[in-house]
Design a protein around this motif. Sequence first.
Motif, mmCIF file in Angstrom:
data_model
loop_
_atom_site.group_PDB
_atom_site.id
_atom_site.type_symbol
_atom_site.label_atom_id
_atom_site.label_comp_id
_atom_site.label_asym_id
_atom_site.label_seq_id
_atom_site.Cartn_x
_atom_site.Cartn_y
_atom_site.Cartn_z
ATOM 1 N N LEU A 268 0.817 -1.210 0.000
ATOM 2 C CA LEU A 268 0.000 0.000 0.000
ATOM 3 C C LEU A 268 0.853 1.264 0.000
ATOM 4 C CD1 LEU A 268 -2.900 -1.117 2.379
ATOM 5 C CD2 LEU A 268 -2.758 -1.233 -0.121
ATOM 6 N N ASP A 269 2.117 1.151 0.410
ATOM 7 C CA ASP A 269 3.024 2.291 0.267
ATOM 8 C C ASP A 269 3.267 2.612 -1.212
ATOM 9 O OD1 ASP A 269 3.270 2.717 2.967
ATOM 10 O OD2 ASP A 269 5.213 1.716 3.168
ATOM 11 N N LYS A 270 3.040 1.630 -2.093
ATOM 12 C CA LYS A 270 3.167 1.874 -3.533
ATOM 13 C C LYS A 270 2.025 2.743 -4.044
ATOM 14 C CE LYS A 270 5.538 -2.531 -4.370
ATOM 15 N NZ LYS A 270 5.456 -3.857 -5.047
ATOM 16 N N VAL A 271 0.914 2.765 -3.292
ATOM 17 C CA VAL A 271 -0.200 3.654 -3.635
ATOM 18 C C VAL A 271 0.137 5.073 -3.208
ATOM 19 C CG1 VAL A 271 -2.652 4.128 -3.279
ATOM 20 C CG2 VAL A 271 -1.839 1.748 -3.382
ATOM 21 N N SER A 272 0.624 5.212 -1.974
ATOM 22 C CA SER A 272 1.028 6.529 -1.474
ATOM 23 C C SER A 272 1.816 6.364 -0.188
ATOM 24 C CB SER A 272 -0.196 7.415 -1.205
ATOM 25 O OG SER A 272 0.212 8.674 -0.712
ATOM 26 N N THR A 273 2.790 7.248 -0.003
ATOM 27 C CA THR A 273 3.525 7.295 1.263
ATOM 28 C C THR A 273 3.204 8.563 2.045
ATOM 29 O OG1 THR A 273 5.418 8.311 0.132
ATOM 30 C CG2 THR A 273 5.433 5.898 0.412
ATOM 31 N N ASP A 274 2.536 9.537 1.400
ATOM 32 C CA ASP A 274 2.218 10.784 2.101
ATOM 33 C C ASP A 274 0.720 10.960 2.338
ATOM 34 O OD1 ASP A 274 1.474 11.204 -0.500
ATOM 35 O OD2 ASP A 274 2.723 12.973 -0.819
ATOM 36 N N ILE A 275 -0.087 9.967 1.975
ATOM 37 C CA ILE A 275 -1.524 9.960 2.246
ATOM 38 C C ILE A 275 -1.852 8.630 2.909
ATOM 39 C CG2 ILE A 275 -3.848 9.975 1.227
ATOM 40 C CD1 ILE A 275 -2.674 11.569 -1.110
ATOM 41 N N PRO A 276 -2.624 8.616 3.982
ATOM 42 C CA PRO A 276 -2.986 7.334 4.606
ATOM 43 C C PRO A 276 -3.849 6.495 3.669
ATOM 44 C CG PRO A 276 -4.214 9.135 5.617
ATOM 45 C CD PRO A 276 -3.192 9.766 4.719
ATOM 46 N N VAL A 277 -3.544 5.212 3.602
ATOM 47 C CA VAL A 277 -4.259 4.272 2.736
ATOM 48 C C VAL A 277 -4.793 3.137 3.603
ATOM 49 C CG1 VAL A 277 -4.108 2.703 0.763
ATOM 50 C CG2 VAL A 277 -2.743 4.817 0.792
#
Length: 574
Positions: A165-174
């Motif tokens: 899920l860090d591949k989705v975003s690292t600066d927005i909570p997923v």
Amino acid sequence: MSSVRCKPSRSLSSLSFCLLGAAFISANLHADTLYYNGPILSMVDSAPFLDAVLVRGDKIQQTGRLAELEINCQQPCEKRDLNGRSLLPGFIDAHGHYTMTLDFLAYRNVASPPVGPVKTMDDLIAQMGQQKQSSSPGGGKHWILGAGYDDSLLAEKRHPTRHDLDKVSTDIPVFVRHVSGHLGACNTLCLEMAGITADSDNPEGGVFRREEGSTQPNGVLEENAMAAIHSIFPQQGLEEQLNRLPELNRYYAQYGITTVQDGATSNAGMALLKEAADKQLLDLDVIAYPYTAWTDLNQYAPESGLDKPYSHHFRNAGIKLVLDGSPQGKTAWLSAPYHHPPHGQGEEYQGYPILSDEQLEEKLKEYFQKGWQVLAHCNGDAAAEQLIQVMGKLKKAGIHQDRTVMIHAQTVRDDQLKRMKELGIIPSFFVAHTFFWGDWHRDSVLGLERAQRISPLVSAKKEGLKYTIHNDTPIVPPNMPLLLWTAANRETRSGQPLGKPQRASVKDALKAITINAAYQHYEEDRKGSIEPGKLADLVILERNPLMIPPQQLKNIRVLETIKGGKTVYKAQTL
């Protein structure tokens, strides 16, 4: 009557909720409506087929011979020739989550076919990357949310981790929710915001899964561990939710449903339903069962009496308890080990309880003494045993309540069904599992012998139990023809039979979503069958389910749904 053409969509996450070319109808009520030239299926054993039905206002006025009813039909009298189409009582949702389904409108659909598009972990990451970012009230932190992933159907056969899920975003909570609703996965930022670290202890009744060989959380949360995430979720505005209610009502009505259950209602859900009722925005009856872990019972206590009246299509009927987790997520509490335990668990892993015996006894004693009906979520046979034993102990002490509902009852045994009958416990079976997860249960969760007995409908009937069946929406869509098909055929996604001896007759499956479901809700005096004096909650089907091969049940079209004499859904004509 008119209909609105719209582009077909099978995705629950579609904001349009366009419903297979259907329209939600707001028709003026006639003084009388006469239905004839059926077949008309009453769901009454003594008179299963009717010649004609006369509806006056929101009630069934009379049933009998057409000639007699024509004489009694007051003007203006609308005569409805069914032209061989079938008329049945409106379908009743024996267990599901109405307000949760509304919440899922804002989530990205990451389910696997036929419900969603995701087949691999890369598909899931790509879908989450397309999710529109929403913000919490007051311009708070953005979130990317998804729902419906199924590790049993992903090519990788595993849950997404924080690294995925860090591949989705690292600066927005997923955050993405498992299809069962009992697990979820966070990216690293989401974990940090929730305060979940390597030093965090597992909460009671839940697990923070860890990196292999480490105490570092890997992002997967089980059961009560998800409470840490729920506490920081962005909250949707009440007006936004109210504006989406007509779409949600259409979603259920297209499948012939006239009464919807909201099991495990939260504080926010109760506030929404009360406001919706006050503003008369509920076109279908909605029955709420607040979940004790999510609801302030001082503020939202169920009303007194087990057959409470509705207020503008809403009633607060009882309490929901959760005793264990999910079999497909391998958190259900079993009496014997899982066929293939989850990664990192030992060979003797059997899942785990949510409540101790003492906690359950205390809660049941309080709710029974207050006269509140209880729905108790029990997937595993160990959880079922806990409920049976605690209720048996209370009954010996003179504290008892009939029609306590065992929700799901997936792996309940014959000896347990016998004791459930003695205690007045109603099993509500999640028989749709035979299709959606039957292969997974056979090959990974339970093994062949136990998997063949999930949702034992025939065994329950032999014990004299009035069972119901359900879809647990939004876990799977509220597709009632498909639910009937699963009960009568017990066929898996791969087309393999699973437990032929437990196949229900079509008649018994229909009873499970009509008269038995009305009985479960203490509403058998006003719903569930076509009889004089009952509500005119009706559904018109394209074909007679009793006169076609059971394999064709899932293809039956719902042509019209009628709630209290008013048409609330009408399919586009061919």
